[in-house]
Design an enzyme around this catalytic site. Structure first.
Site, PDB file in Angstrom:
ATOM      1  N   HIS A   1       0.838  -1.208   0.000  1.00 31.83           N
ATOM      2  CA  HIS A   1       0.000   0.000   0.000  1.00 31.83           C
ATOM      3  C   HIS A   1       0.876   1.263   0.000  1.00 31.83           C
ATOM      4  O   HIS A   1       0.703   2.145  -0.849  1.00 31.83           O
ATOM      5  CB  HIS A   1      -0.921  -0.014   1.232  1.00 31.83           C
ATOM      6  N   GLU A   2       1.813   1.338   0.937  1.00 37.12           N
ATOM      7  CA  GLU A   2       2.658   2.542   1.017  1.00 37.12           C
ATOM      8  C   GLU A   2       3.551   2.665  -0.210  1.00 37.12           C
ATOM      9  O   GLU A   2       3.861   3.763  -0.658  1.00 37.12           O
ATOM     10  CB  GLU A   2       3.489   2.537   2.308  1.00 37.12           C
TER      11      GLU A   2
ATOM     12  N   HIS B   1       1.687   4.565  -2.836  1.00 35.03           N
ATOM     13  CA  HIS B   1       1.816   6.022  -2.625  1.00 35.03           C
ATOM     14  C   HIS B   1       3.201   6.511  -3.063  1.00 35.03           C
ATOM     15  O   HIS B   1       3.341   7.542  -3.722  1.00 35.03           O
ATOM     16  CB  HIS B   1       1.628   6.355  -1.140  1.00 35.03           C
TER      17      HIS B   1
ATOM     18  N   GLU C   1      -4.763   7.837  -3.136  1.00 33.69           N
ATOM     19  CA  GLU C   1      -5.233   6.577  -2.566  1.00 33.69           C
ATOM     20  C   GLU C   1      -5.559   5.564  -3.666  1.00 33.69           C
ATOM     21  O   GLU C   1      -5.443   4.351  -3.439  1.00 33.69           O
ATOM     22  CB  GLU C   1      -6.463   6.853  -1.685  1.00 33.69           C
TER      23      GLU C   1
END
Lengths: 492, 492
Positions: A257-258, A261, A287
């Site tokens: 997830h990170e 980003h 997101e």
């Protein structure tokens, strides 16, 4: 001439804003425990400098003197961003801005203690004051027929309106409640991992993941943090992750997830120019990049072909024997009290609750005294279980304690955008599943660069997605993806 | 009222200066390689903010309105420090200040390449321009009968004059040349360590040292850096060290040295008030704390009783069998080209060379075209060997490339101060050797708190040392210590 002066001013302001970001990263990952008192002074002094720069009367003079038609798209964006920041900084009275900053700094600690103590009453007076201040801020900044909540949400998702967001979420809600019901009715249980998931092994696996998702280690690093986040821009974008030795998926999917980003921040062209035009489009678009890497790609059946052997290589015996069972373990659907632990079916139901409740708080339709009851009632209606303790309920998220009202819906918007982008990508790129199963993401990353990253902040986020997929973003792409995936898994 | 406004301004400036320090620490220890372009922008923007604050005309107005006699010592110090910073910031024309900052940023990279290539000619034009700019800066700031070099040295050692420094170093030089000659004539060789000094083992030992020397891990941390340094203040003071697997003393004594700096910063009372009065007294005093921990204590025969068993425990067989031989291995006297690798007998001879040469460069008595010849002639005269390559000669130190003229002599001054303070401490504290042999430094640390740390910046550095030891600092204490220690080791 005026434009050059404005641009130089903007770039220095961006640079100082990035310094503030680095202080935050350092505080969460490196700072010794006794450094907190000075760090608060560092942040306060820097915030004062930033506010003075954003509200500098020269900014308005420069903007007034610029012939906007002679600028290119990046130039026009730089000017409009400067104008927006100037309005925000000058419309909020200085004493209100100071009160907000001080209250947020105090409030987070009070929330953390109240959560640990399980006492809503301990946090209520602080939250009342925060809502009071945020209502005042919104009123000071309101323009045209924008509501208070519209005004606050615009900080995170420029141009988004409450009515539009409510309509999007309403469509999504109908589909999710239906899917959730069918999964529950199926009575099926998914496999669960079992094995030795020591911290060192998890971190070794986590280190191998970011490069797959297009992350450049020469322009970043990864550290541990209590709540994972991504920080930084351009040539210096830092990831964080965490480790739960009982559940390796927490570390692995936090990392992916990170990374999503971070890959986005690293991919925006000219980011080291520090011009506002070359930054992310919105929190919703941000997101969408993290959620697509985490879910549409990272939790796909195709990627299980690659990730399952990696798990076996790092952990040995893990309690499942096939990529198919591994994929099912990854995607187990279970109702959870906690938003950040929830699966793809439940996640957006969590967000919708918060969106409805925080909007009512800001618009004055709900007061803090009635908040816990409203939360618990809504949770039981949507999730089918009663909240057992405030830490699993209304006190679980940090956002309201630091004044982040209008932020929550961008999480769901990111999921909707990810659904739209991934559907279009699948139709544009032949053989995408085959690529994902070999962890070869060159083509999808190139697609994202061209359709999303390359545009920086130069399109409104809704327009950016519309141009990428050919229609206005809606709930159907995400719902189609979820119904297909979980319908097959659960035979519903 | 004016004082309160000034103090608030000063504290915010101190906070922003600490942020700049943190950016430097991050750059050397954490930053990914591609972060450099943005980091230069961060530093430049912050430097601009700091310069504007220091030269703010309001500072002069506040100072003029303050009734200085009504302030306590801390208050008087705060005002005089603000006045000094204001003068420095306003006397140097803005275009010169900008040229200096830009040239320093460029020059360091050119120096590093020239050193690697072994070419003085590659660095000469850059150094000429730096000296030209520093001469201009010194002339812009000169007051009374201060020379250019006096003016620059005052930034690091407030109140120190060239004549006084020259006299101190001349006395020291006479004694060192004599001691060095006797050691050489003795023909004796000291034992040398041999063993497995892997990085992990060295770091495990290094981690155990700072607490011995009064360092508080809750207010700090330790990382690796190419050139070890200490950074930070009060509740957040960060150490760095490095590892040479062929020579464990490099890591161990770098760690103890930086711990001395860190312990000093952590020990200054009210450091987190951010008032200039509560900061270190001078670079010379700072260096006295690091050198005393490293040498008078860390390289003592008494401390060998504690450190030798630690070495055995961490590394196993190390090639020496007794604490006595270990102490001799630690203190081996050998002429070296490189300042940072030299022993206690040679170290100050390195500094004196640089002091004489850089003073001549700044005062216009030596030009860059004649620099290499001057360096090589002086080195052969003082050290008895010819320089083999510029990287071992005039190009070895980074200081001049970044404009640090007037800084070198504070290293020797630190050694002189350490000699004075340790001699007085020995006479004040009975049984000091016994305490050191047990690594129990509570009493000497308390002595340093009372006589040095507690005074922050509220005494001139010369006065601080004079008050602590009862007379003006001179060379005899250090020479007495060195003659006793090395006389015994070498039987001379």
């Amino acid at each position: 001439m005026s434009y050059d002066l404005l641009l130089d001013h903007l770039k220095k302001t961006t640079a100082l804003g990035q310094v503030s970001g680095l202080l935050g990263w350092d505080q969460e990952t490196q700072m010794p425990s006794k450094g907190g008192v000075q760090r608060a002074e560092h942040m306060g002094a820097l915030e004062g400098v930033l506010h003075a720069r954003r509200s500098d009367p020269q900014v308005a003079e420069w903007i007034a003197a610029i012939d906007i038609d002679r600028l290119d798209t990046a130039g026009k964006t730089n000017v409009s961003e400067a104008e927006k920041a100037y309005k925000t900084a000058t419309k909020v009275p200085a004493d209100l801005a100071e009160a907000l900053a001080k209250h947020a700094a105090r409030s987070q600690g009070i929330w953390a203690k109240a959560r640990a103590a399980g006492s809503v009453a301990d946090f209520a007076p602080t939250l009342k004051e925060m809502i009071n201040l945020k209502r005042q801020e919104a009123e000071a900044r309101q323009e045209g027929n924008a509501s208070r909540y519209d005004t606050l949400m615009d900080d995170y998702e420029p141009g988004m309106k409450t009515s539009e967001m409510a309509a999007l979420l309403s469509d999504l809600r109908t589909g999710l409640v239906d899917l959730r019901g069918r999964i529950g009715d199926s009575g099926k249980a998914m496999p669960v991992l079992q094995g030795d998931f020591s911290k060192d092994k998890q971190m070794a696996l986590a280190q191998a993941l970011p490069a797959i998702f297009g992350y450049d280690w020469e322009a970043g690093r990864m550290d541990l943090a209590v709540h994972p986040f991504c920080s930084g821009n351009g040539g210096d974008v830092r990831l964080t992750t965490r480790v739960d030795e009982g559940n390796p998926f927490d570390c692995i999917y936090s990392t992916i997830h990170e990374t999503g980003h971070g890959m986005y921040e690293q991919s925006i062209p000219n980011a080291d120019s520090l011009e506002p035009a070359y930054s992310y489009a919105s929190m919703g678009v941000h997101e969408s990049q993290s959620r697509m890497m985490e879910n549409q790609i990272g939790r796909s059946r195709a990627f299980a072909e690659h990730l399952f052997p990696m798990f076996k290589a790092h952990f040995g015996e893990i309690g499942v024997e096939t990529a198919d069972d591994f994929h099912k373990a990854v995607n187990n659907v279970r109702s959870s009290y906690i938003r950040t632990e929830s699966d793809e079916v439940h996640y957006n139901l969590h967000i919708m609750m918060r969106f409805d409740i925080e909007r009512a708080l800001i618009e004055g339709e709900l007061e803090v005294d009635d908040l816990e009851a409203a939360w618990n009632e809504r949770f039981e209606a949507d999730f089918g279980v009663a909240v057992d303790t405030p830490a699993n309920g209304v006190l679980q998220d940090v956002h309201w304690s630091v004044g982040l009202f209008g932020y929550f819906p961008t999480y769901s918007l990111g999921n909707l955008y990810a659904g739209e982008l991934f559907a279009k990508m699948q139709s544009d790129i032949g053989g995408l599943d085959g690529m994902i199963s070999k962890a070869d993401l060159a083509a999808p990353l190139e697609w994202l660069h061209r359709n999303v990253h390359d545009h920086g902040r130069m399109k409104a986020p809704g327009q950016l997605i519309e141009d990428a997929v050919g229609h206005k973003a809606g709930a159907s792409a995400l719902l189609g993806y979820l119904n297909a995936k979980f319908g097959e898994m659960y035979g519903v």
